[in-house]
Scaffold this motif. Sequence first.
Motif, PDB file in Angstrom:
ATOM      1  N   SER A 114       0.852  -1.191   0.000  1.00 51.54           N
ATOM      2  CA  SER A 114       0.000   0.000   0.000  1.00 51.54           C
ATOM      3  C   SER A 114       0.886   1.239   0.000  1.00 51.54           C
ATOM      4  CB  SER A 114      -0.922   0.004   1.230  1.00 51.54           C
ATOM      5  OG  SER A 114      -1.679  -1.182   1.304  1.00 51.54           O
ATOM      6  N   PRO A 115       1.393   1.636  -1.160  1.00 54.36           N
ATOM      7  CA  PRO A 115       2.339   2.756  -1.228  1.00 54.36           C
ATOM      8  C   PRO A 115       1.782   4.072  -0.717  1.00 54.36           C
ATOM      9  CG  PRO A 115       1.563   2.128  -3.422  1.00 54.36           C
ATOM     10  CD  PRO A 115       1.110   1.062  -2.488  1.00 54.36           C
ATOM     11  N   ASP A 116       0.451   4.221  -0.715  1.00 60.41           N
ATOM     12  CA  ASP A 116      -0.148   5.474  -0.258  1.00 60.41           C
ATOM     13  C   ASP A 116      -0.712   5.365   1.159  1.00 60.41           C
ATOM     14  OD1 ASP A 116       0.369   6.708  -2.730  1.00 60.41           O
ATOM     15  OD2 ASP A 116      -1.459   5.843  -3.585  1.00 60.41           O
ATOM     16  N   SER A 117      -0.238   4.372   1.923  1.00 62.34           N
ATOM     17  CA  SER A 117      -0.749   4.173   3.276  1.00 62.34           C
ATOM     18  C   SER A 117      -0.420   5.362   4.167  1.00 62.34           C
ATOM     19  CB  SER A 117      -0.149   2.897   3.877  1.00 62.34           C
ATOM     20  OG  SER A 117       1.254   3.020   3.981  1.00 62.34           O
ATOM     21  N   ARG A 118      -1.204   5.527   5.218  1.00 68.29           N
ATOM     22  CA  ARG A 118      -0.978   6.608   6.170  1.00 68.29           C
ATOM     23  C   ARG A 118       0.140   6.268   7.160  1.00 68.29           C
ATOM     24  NH1 ARG A 118      -2.576  11.489   6.145  1.00 68.29           N
ATOM     25  NH2 ARG A 118      -3.509  11.543   8.226  1.00 68.29           N
ATOM     26  N   SER A 144      -5.000   1.540   4.640  1.00 64.77           N
ATOM     27  CA  SER A 144      -4.640   2.680   5.482  1.00 64.77           C
ATOM     28  C   SER A 144      -3.277   2.497   6.141  1.00 64.77           C
ATOM     29  CB  SER A 144      -5.708   2.902   6.560  1.00 64.77           C
ATOM     30  OG  SER A 144      -6.954   3.198   5.975  1.00 64.77           O
ATOM     31  N   GLU A 146       0.098  -0.135   6.037  1.00 64.10           N
ATOM     32  CA  GLU A 146       0.766  -1.238   5.351  1.00 64.10           C
ATOM     33  C   GLU A 146       1.596  -2.047   6.350  1.00 64.10           C
ATOM     34  OE1 GLU A 146       3.682  -2.133   1.527  1.00 64.10           O
ATOM     35  OE2 GLU A 146       3.752  -0.167   2.494  1.00 64.10           O
ATOM     36  N   GLY A 185       7.864   7.706   5.541  1.00 65.86           N
ATOM     37  CA  GLY A 185       6.642   8.037   6.261  1.00 65.86           C
ATOM     38  C   GLY A 185       6.641   7.422   7.638  1.00 65.86           C
TER      39      GLY A 185
END
Length: 367
Positions: A114-118, A144, A146, A185
């Motif tokens: 999930s590259p766009d995870s929070r 949400s 990964e 992140g």
Amino acid sequence: MRDDEREAHPAHDDTEARKTGTEAEVDADRRSVPARRAETADGRRRNARTVRHLHGVPGQPDASSTPDATGTPDSSDAPDSSGAPSGPGPRPAGPARTPVPHGDTLWIRRFHPSPDSRARLVCLPHAGGSASYFHRISDVLQPSVEVLAVQYPGRQDRSHEPGVESVPELAEHVVSAAEPWLDAGPVAFFGHSLGAGVAFEAVRLLEHRRGIRPMSLVVSGRRAPSKVRQEAVHRLDDDAFLAEVRRLRGMDERVGREEELLRLLLPALRSDYKAAETYVYRPGPKLSCPVMALSGADDPTVRLAEMAAWRRHTTGPFWLRTYPGGHYYLNDLARDVGNDIADHLLVLRARRDAGPTGRPPGPYGAL
């Protein structure tokens, strides 16, 4: 992940994803038996260091793409942790950031990239466990959060490598393996039983040697490092050792019926137990990140007061939550636990993004 998020991002409806962690581990280990029979004596003794250099990305899909299998217990009451890291210091300057891998690595499995995870959650299994034990947790958390599930040496696709018999050494490997994601992140750590001790030491390394504050430390089924108990289960003969393993009911019944598979698991089990039972906590500066402690209400390996003692190891916020079940309550409550962890991490991320004045702060994690 909350129900409204799940409706927007339905999970793949495949049989493997619905298996429990222990069922998946058994299947993965069973599939690896023919390969292990074919290994020569020389192949079995290959040096782990050579393997790390030659096989940066595992070639076998079994352990990297299927749920995990040996819900075998670990000596969760063993003294854990070690080498108090040296004093706080800034993160050393270095070359350009390490690119985030697109697939799995020797130590990390990504079941739902999930590259766009929070946020990302590094998950560390119990003694005898493997990365796929966290397949269901990964399914609940994505997209949400990964999951980066850790695969210890000595099991499944890493069965030809010797196990690591030291919690601090495992922590060093985990920090190194997680390096590519530390600049990408927010990263939190979640460990169950033996994995809780390894996660604790990994976070100590990051905070006190690298100047990086993880998003949170989530520990499960293991007493606080300062609560010491002397144990030596790893020194028992095979029959007595396996009796103790079965006592915690973490081993799938199918494993118990398959003698050959059970014997194949023994080296990894003993190695993990030794790491847990010979761990020596060395006092040092407290963590500053939040800590959330989780426990089965009927876990025979840890008392509630011993779980509450994790509070003494951080200057940050602390939460303690109990669930119905024993040492392996996660086997039946992966969705509930996953949702609680997701809520915990997403709230922390939202607070961090808002900052004390409502404005986004600087880079996440810098002390």
